[in-house]
Motif scaffolding. Sequence first.
Motif, short mmCIF file in Angstrom:
data_model
loop_
_atom_site.label_atom_id
_atom_site.label_comp_id
_atom_site.label_asym_id
_atom_site.label_seq_id
_atom_site.Cartn_x
_atom_site.Cartn_y
_atom_site.Cartn_z
N LEU A 120 7.26 -0.84 -10.08
CA LEU A 120 8.38 -0.88 -9.07
C LEU A 120 9.55 -0.76 -9.56
CD1 LEU A 120 8.98 -1.86 -6.24
CD2 LEU A 120 8.66 -4.05 -6.85
N VAL A 176 6.07 6.17 -3.83
CA VAL A 176 6.68 5.83 -2.53
C VAL A 176 8.04 5.36 -2.79
CG1 VAL A 176 6.19 4.62 -0.46
CG2 VAL A 176 4.37 5.18 -2.14
N MET A 223 1.63 -1.52 -1.80
CA MET A 223 1.54 -0.85 -3.00
C MET A 223 -0.09 -0.92 -3.11
SD MET A 223 2.92 -1.67 -6.52
CE MET A 223 4.90 -1.22 -6.31
N PHE A 239 6.56 2.67 -6.89
CA PHE A 239 7.48 2.26 -5.71
C PHE A 239 8.62 2.31 -6.32
CE2 PHE A 239 5.23 0.54 -1.65
CZ PHE A 239 4.15 1.11 -1.92
#
Length: 311
Positions: A125, A227, A247, A253
């Motif tokens: 992330l 994403v 997630m 992400f």
Amino acid sequence: MKKTIKLEEIDPISIYGAANRNLEALCSYFPHLKVVARGNDILLEGKEEDIEDFDVRIKMLIERRRHKMNLTPYDVEEMFEGEIVGTPVKMSSDAPIVFGNDGKPITARNNTQQAMVKAYFENDLIFATGPAGTGKTYIAIALAVRALKNREIKRIILTRPAVEAGERLGFLPGDLKDKLDPYLQPLYDALGDMIPPKKLQDFMAEGTIQIAPLAYMRGRTLDRACVILDEAQNTNLGQLKMFLTRMGKDAKFIVTGDASQVDLPNKNDSGLIRGIELVKGIKGIADIRFKNDDIVRHPLVTKIVKAFDEK
């Protein structure tokens, strides 16, 4: 190493597919292998293990064709189904991320962009925040396209909170997609720089690449995907939490935003910076902060941003 595979006693078009789509699908699993199809001959150049694996897969496709009227890219995908998805291959921060449609390499253009690229390979992330024009979203999309081409992921999902469009949707023509497309256009533009138009159209039709407003993310589990949440400063804390908890397995992400450009009616409702502070220190999460000096658009943009900041 070089090798030529000869397709004998079979029409090569039945293997390559219309517009070579089956062959392109197969080649996407071998990003480091040079493949040239000339009639019944397939010329290969690359590592020995890649060439041997490619040869095996072509023979599998030929055998499958003997039992089917037509082959599709889905037949190619099924051959690899269940196999471990490729892990991201690390690259130097100044190496080309991906090559654009014009053949020019897309690379990190300053130290902060390089830090973002490095963070991508070390975390699942990434928060990338800072002023407009610093290339946050563009680098994020380039990383996603690279991962898709290298078969590290199965799909790319791009989303934005439709804050500005929300107040005027009823007055715009067309269905919901038509109403939202202008707001999502910057994402289309970036993808259009990196993926040929026909291929991009096919990816979107198949769902390999999805662009949707943030509200459509609720209830989904997003696995084997990269994403990207763009314009995240226009999310409240609850929306940001909803997005981050989508997630799934083998997902990356990336959250981008500019805290100085909040479009919410109450600017204090923005949850981006508060959200970053809440997850600060968690392993696997990176926080990349861009500054005015990182702006890579027209030189005037830096001066404009500075002037507005000082008002």
